[in-house]
Write an enzyme that holds these catalytic residues in place. Structure first.
Site, PDB file in Angstrom:
ATOM      1  N   LEU A  32       0.821  -1.220   0.000  1.00 10.16           N
ATOM      2  CA  LEU A  32       0.000   0.000   0.000  1.00 10.16           C
ATOM      3  C   LEU A  32       0.852   1.265   0.000  1.00 10.16           C
ATOM      4  CD1 LEU A  32      -2.720  -1.185   2.557  1.00 10.16           C
ATOM      5  CD2 LEU A  32      -2.782  -1.300   0.052  1.00 10.16           C
ATOM      6  N   GLU A  34       0.421   5.919  -0.855  1.00  9.53           N
ATOM      7  CA  GLU A  34      -0.481   7.079  -0.728  1.00  9.53           C
ATOM      8  C   GLU A  34      -1.671   7.022  -1.687  1.00  9.53           C
ATOM      9  OE1 GLU A  34      -1.420  10.042   0.880  1.00  9.53           O
ATOM     10  OE2 GLU A  34      -0.477   8.774   2.364  1.00  9.53           O
ATOM     11  N   HIS A  36      -3.352   4.322  -2.590  1.00 11.73           N
ATOM     12  CA  HIS A  36      -4.356   3.493  -1.916  1.00 11.73           C
ATOM     13  C   HIS A  36      -4.995   4.269  -0.756  1.00 11.73           C
ATOM     14  CE1 HIS A  36      -1.522   0.195  -3.432  1.00 11.73           C
ATOM     15  NE2 HIS A  36      -2.665  -0.104  -4.014  1.00 11.73           N
ATOM     16  N   GLN A 152      -9.744  -0.738 -15.907  1.00 14.01           N
ATOM     17  CA  GLN A 152     -10.287  -1.579 -14.838  1.00 14.01           C
ATOM     18  C   GLN A 152     -11.556  -0.967 -14.247  1.00 14.01           C
ATOM     19  OE1 GLN A 152      -7.947  -3.729 -11.643  1.00 14.01           O
ATOM     20  NE2 GLN A 152      -8.308  -1.809 -10.582  1.00 14.01           N
ATOM     21  N   VAL A 175      -3.228   9.538  -7.890  1.00 15.12           N
ATOM     22  CA  VAL A 175      -2.307  10.269  -7.004  1.00 15.12           C
ATOM     23  C   VAL A 175      -0.901  10.157  -7.601  1.00 15.12           C
ATOM     24  CG1 VAL A 175      -1.338  10.401  -4.679  1.00 15.12           C
ATOM     25  CG2 VAL A 175      -3.746   9.753  -5.001  1.00 15.12           C
ATOM     26  N   SER A 184       2.590   3.715  -7.705  1.00  9.76           N
ATOM     27  CA  SER A 184       2.253   2.335  -8.038  1.00  9.76           C
ATOM     28  C   SER A 184       3.094   1.408  -7.169  1.00  9.76           C
ATOM     29  CB  SER A 184       2.564   2.069  -9.511  1.00  9.76           C
ATOM     30  OG  SER A 184       2.580   0.681  -9.765  1.00  9.76           O
TER      31      SER A 184
HETATM   32  P1  AMP Z   1      -3.574  -2.320  -6.766  1.00  7.84           P
HETATM   33  O1  AMP Z   1      -3.176  -2.629  -5.357  1.00  7.84           O
HETATM   34  O2  AMP Z   1      -2.452  -1.844  -7.625  1.00  7.84           O
HETATM   35  O3  AMP Z   1      -4.412  -3.394  -7.400  1.00  7.84           O
HETATM   36  O4  AMP Z   1      -4.521  -1.051  -6.662  1.00  7.84           O
HETATM   37  C1  AMP Z   1      -5.652  -1.063  -5.835  1.00  7.84           C
HETATM   38  C2  AMP Z   1      -6.472   0.152  -6.114  1.00  7.84           C
HETATM   39  O5  AMP Z   1      -5.696   1.320  -5.892  1.00  7.84           O
HETATM   40  C3  AMP Z   1      -6.950   0.220  -7.573  1.00  7.84           C
HETATM   41  O6  AMP Z   1      -8.274   0.723  -7.599  1.00  7.84           O
HETATM   42  C4  AMP Z   1      -5.981   1.179  -8.188  1.00  7.84           C
HETATM   43  O7  AMP Z   1      -6.492   1.850  -9.316  1.00  7.84           O
HETATM   44  C5  AMP Z   1      -5.754   2.132  -7.038  1.00  7.84           C
HETATM   45  N1  AMP Z   1      -4.507   2.873  -7.220  1.00  7.84           N
HETATM   46  C6  AMP Z   1      -3.276   2.370  -7.452  1.00  7.84           C
HETATM   47  N2  AMP Z   1      -2.386   3.355  -7.633  1.00  7.84           N
HETATM   48  C7  AMP Z   1      -3.072   4.521  -7.517  1.00  7.84           C
HETATM   49  C8  AMP Z   1      -2.728   5.897  -7.611  1.00  7.84           C
HETATM   50  N3  AMP Z   1      -1.487   6.299  -7.873  1.00  7.84           N
HETATM   51  N4  AMP Z   1      -3.713   6.813  -7.431  1.00  7.84           N
HETATM   52  C9  AMP Z   1      -4.978   6.431  -7.176  1.00  7.84           C
HETATM   53  N5  AMP Z   1      -5.379   5.151  -7.072  1.00  7.84           N
HETATM   54  C10 AMP Z   1      -4.434   4.202  -7.247  1.00  7.84           C
END
Ligand code: AMP
Length: 287
Positions: A32, A34, A36, A152, A175, A184
């Protein structure tokens, strides 16, 4: 904060909370950051109870993708959730969600054929399947997703509508770091040099926005300008595409931006072996 592994216990708790009011779910694969936490903060404004799931979903990874090496810093994740006021952290094992004999999958239609779907066969079926399971388990009235993964969230909005799920999907803006790079979990794979190359991606998005705003701009011109920016580094472009937000179908190079409903730029590129994605809404469209 409660931490649970069991789908059944999580569902029981969620159903109790749902009787009292709204429940918000933030599905994640952990590691996780910022980005998330922004989803969690949004969730807290939308519902009195917030559930975060942490699950690295094998169904959405291809055979040559990073499922096994995907970061799993569980204690740090747990701490972040606790600090940010999460009520329940749902962290099942693969066997908890896919016990022996598991035999049912969601199949996504056309929206999954384009962009990432063209390069990651079965990925969005895996995402839709796990999210439908998470929605059944956590019983959210609303679930929050990042626009970082624009395809997605578009697909999940459609799944929710197509399957009459009694809940809403809330898309939250991406973000970014101060230099524009989208946060990411995979950024931690990047070397210092590769991290520097990654700054070309938000710059290419900005260049595309500037071009798209010009009178009579065509898709090809916008893509060429963005490509030049990316190619000024060793980044390897997987795809760079302009599509309507409505159907995600790639627009042809000769198409004028003004002929596209809600035009949006999508990019996937490799920095070394790390695959990075980003996207931005473009000006100049019909809506
Ligand atoms: P993940 O853990 O990568 O599967 O992401 C979980 C959720 O967090 C998904 O809805 C992603 O789109 C969101 N997410 C990941 N990175 C970001 C970011 N930089 N800004 C906003 N939401 C994000």
């Amino acid at each position: 904060m409660i931490t649970l592994r069991s789908p059944r216990e999580t569902q029981e708790q969620a159903l109790r909370w749902k009787k009292e009011g709204a429940v918000a779910l933030v599905p994640t694969m952990g590691a996780l950051h910022e980005g998330h936490m922004q989803l969690v903060r949004r969730a807290k404004t939308l519902a009195p109870r917030v559930i975060v799931s942490v699950f690295v979903n094998p169904l959405q990874f291809g055979p040559n993708e990073d499922f096994h090496k995907y970061p799993r810093p569980f204690e740090a994740d747990q701490k972040l959730c606790e600090q940010n006021g999460v009520d329940l952290l749902f962290a099942p094992s693969v066997e908890d969600l896919y016990p022996p004999g598991f035999n049912t999958q969601v199949t996504v239609g056309k929206l999954a054929q384009y962009l990432c779907g063209a390069y990651r066969p079965g990925h969005f079926d895996g995402v839709a399947t796990v999210c439908l399971k998470l929605f059944q388990i956590a019983q959210p009235t609303i679930s929050i997703f990042g626009e970082k993964d624009f395809q997605q969230v578009t697909i999940l909005q459609r799944v929710t509508r197509d399957l009459n799920l009694p809940m809403a999907i809330h898309p939250e803006p991406t973000v970014r770091e101060t230099d524009g790079v989208a946060l990411s979990s995979r950024n931690r794979y990047l070397s210092t040099e590769e991290r520097r190359w990654a700054t070309r991606i938000p710059r290419a998005l900005q260049i595309a926005k500037d071009w798209a705003g010009k009178e009579g701009a065509r898709v090809g011109d916008v893509l060429d300008a963005a490509t030049a920016e990316l190619n000024a580094s060793p980044l390897q472009i997987q795809y760079l595409t302009i599509a309507s937000e409505d159907d995600l179908a790639p627009a042809g190079r000769d198409t004028r931006l003004s002929a596209i409903a809600r035009p949006h730029l999508f990019v996937a590129a490799f920095a070394g072996t790390t695959r990075l994605i980003d996207n931005a809404a473009l000006p100049g469209g019909t809506r």
